[in-house]
Design an enzyme around this catalytic site. Structure first.
Site, PDB file in Angstrom:
ATOM      1  CG  HIS A  90      -2.250  -0.493   1.213  1.00  0.00           C
ATOM      2  ND1 HIS A  90      -2.796   0.226  -0.128  1.00  0.00           N
ATOM      3  CD2 HIS A  90      -2.883  -2.208   1.960  1.00  0.00           C
ATOM      4  CE1 HIS A  90      -4.517  -1.365   0.064  1.00  0.00           C
ATOM      5  NE2 HIS A  90      -4.149  -1.997   0.966  1.00  0.00           N
ATOM      6  CG  ASP A  95      -2.828   1.632   3.999  1.00  0.00           C
ATOM      7  OD1 ASP A  95      -2.755   2.917   3.285  1.00  0.00           O
ATOM      8  OD2 ASP A  95      -2.334   1.976   5.108  1.00  0.00           O
ATOM      9  CG  HIS A 232      11.375  -0.970 -26.176  1.00  0.00           C
ATOM     10  ND1 HIS A 232      12.178  -2.336 -25.598  1.00  0.00           N
ATOM     11  CD2 HIS A 232      10.264  -0.052 -25.730  1.00  0.00           C
ATOM     12  CE1 HIS A 232      11.723  -1.383 -24.394  1.00  0.00           C
ATOM     13  NE2 HIS A 232      10.875  -0.680 -24.678  1.00  0.00           N
ATOM     14  CE1 TYR A 288      -8.123   5.020 -14.725  1.00  0.00           C
ATOM     15  CE2 TYR A 288      -6.950   6.204 -13.087  1.00  0.00           C
ATOM     16  CZ  TYR A 288      -7.399   5.075 -13.451  1.00  0.00           C
ATOM     17  OH  TYR A 288      -6.695   3.423 -13.407  1.00  0.00           O
ATOM     18  CD  GLU A 363      -0.504   4.514  12.340  1.00  0.00           C
ATOM     19  OE1 GLU A 363       0.401   4.728  13.262  1.00  0.00           O
ATOM     20  OE2 GLU A 363      -0.710   3.462  11.712  1.00  0.00           O
TER      21      GLU A 363
END
Ligand code: NI
Length: 385
Positions: A90, A95, A232, A288, A363
């Site tokens: 994560h 998370d 490439h 997106y 946290e």
């Protein structure tokens, strides 16, 4: 709730699952929401989980979204909650997003009677991997039944200090197209280049010339990112190849600019390959769409955040990012905004950016982000009752 939020986040952090494989994560989320009394929206494919809370009073419907997938990165943090799924991490804070939305789910369920309408919680798989999880969810009707009037999300960011938020008004995250350019010509002996079409030289000129699009062909007020990210061609040191493939990404904020850039790319490729007697193809793969934050939604989010953290900790003039986010798909159906929640803390050494193998969060963001999400939902329904 700090302790339970930390525990929830660490549990998720230890068991990360890759995009489109979030089966256990989805199951855990579903169980918790059912325990809290949420009703699950029908027709939503697992492991996504969309939960509805019908408030005590009738009103609008506000949606909150969290993404739940992890990245193919080996975690380098030496912490007790280190990833136990080797090679998966994560590293984008999903998370924390999930833990905070589950925390908000509890707060909102506890105050169900005073909600002036409905709350829809979207736990979405596969944000990290195109075509992403959001588009199929919108096709499955996530923005209807009941119809969503506004949608919000937040993303952890290390460049924002913990205890604060930031957001851009309008353009926030770019459209993320990728492309492949095939340049073809006549291969040959490296010593006899005059008898071949040296497409290595052609490719080099193309790579350089593409840079004039952003520097000379577009207004300086139209930001784009055009990067060749892989090249490439050839296999040995004395043979000129007959094909070189260039891969890259094009980031834009509107279709007019995207069309303009593509026209310029074709012009450059056409002229340079013609000059050398080579040929080319250009294939664009749409990613997106751009995330465009609604100005009213941003102003509302600022009011809500400042009730929690006071003034001076909410920057509503963040620079737009050339990163991408499939949150854009929901914004085609309802106005909304994507906020950055601060998780950085230099004093504690928490500075690694997202997608880094040493990424971690302070946290202390967890209780704040939980309160913010719940307040966004509660406040939106109250203000629009
Ligand atoms: Ni992310």
């Amino acid at each position: 709730m700090r302790e339970s939020l930390v525990e929830q986040r660490r549990e998720l952090h230890m068991h990360p699952e890759l995009s489109f494989e979030e089966w256990e994560t989805g199951k855990k989320i579903r169980e918790q929401l059912l325990t809290l009394g949420y009703e699950l929206q029908e027709g939503i494919p697992a492991p996504n989980c969309v939960a509805i809370l019908r408030g005590g009073k009738p009103g609008k419907t506000v949606a909150l979204r969290a993404d739940i997938d992890a990245l193919p990165i080996t975690e380098e943090n030496d912490v007790p909650y280190r990833s136990q799924n080797e090679g998966v991490m994560h590293a984008c804070g999903h998370d924390a997003h999930t833990a905070m939305l589950l925390g908000a789910a509890k707060l909102l369920a506890d105050h169900r009677d005073c909600l002036d309408g409905n709350v829809k919680l979207i736990f979405q798989q596969a944000e990290e991997l195109i075509p992403g999880g959001a588009k199929p969810l919108t096709e499955a009707g996530v923005m209807e039944n009941p119809h969503v009037d506004a949608i919000f999300t937040q993303h952890v960011q290390a460049f924002v200090p913990v205890g604060s938020f930031s957001v851009s008004i309008g353009p926030a995250m770019a459209a993320t197209d990728t492309f492949k350019i095939h340049i073809r010509g006549k291969g040959g002996h490296g010593g006899h280049y005059h008898a071949a079409t040296d497409i290595i030289v052609v490719a080099a000129q193309v790579i350089s010339a593409l840079q004039i699009i952003s520097s000379r062909k577009l207004s300086p007020f139209r930001p784009i990112a055009l990067s060749i990210c892989n090249v490439h061609g050839g296999t040995t040191d004395n043979v000129l190849p007959d094909e070189v493939v260039l891969g890259g990404t094009l980031r834009t904020y509107d279709t007019k600019t995207r069309t303009h850039v593509l026209d310029e790319m074709h012009s450059i490729l056409g002229h340079i390959t013609a000059m050398h007697g080579a040929s080319y193809t250009l294939d664009l793969h749409c990613g997106y769409p751009a995330v465009i934050n609604d100005a009213d939604a941003v102003a509302f989010g600022k009011r809500i955040a400042e009730k929690l953290i006071g003034e001076g900790h909410f920057n509503d003039h963040e620079d737009p990012s050339m990163g991408g986010e499939d949150f854009a798909y929901y914004l085609a159906y309802a106005p909304g905004a994507m906020f950055n929640i601060g998780i950085g803390n230099a004093a504690r050494g928490i500075t690694a950016s997202i997608h880094n193998s040493r990424f971690d969060i302070d946290e202390d963001c967890l209780p704040l982000g939980t309160a913010f999400l719940a307040s966004l939902a509660y406040g939106y329904l109250k203000e629009n009752a």
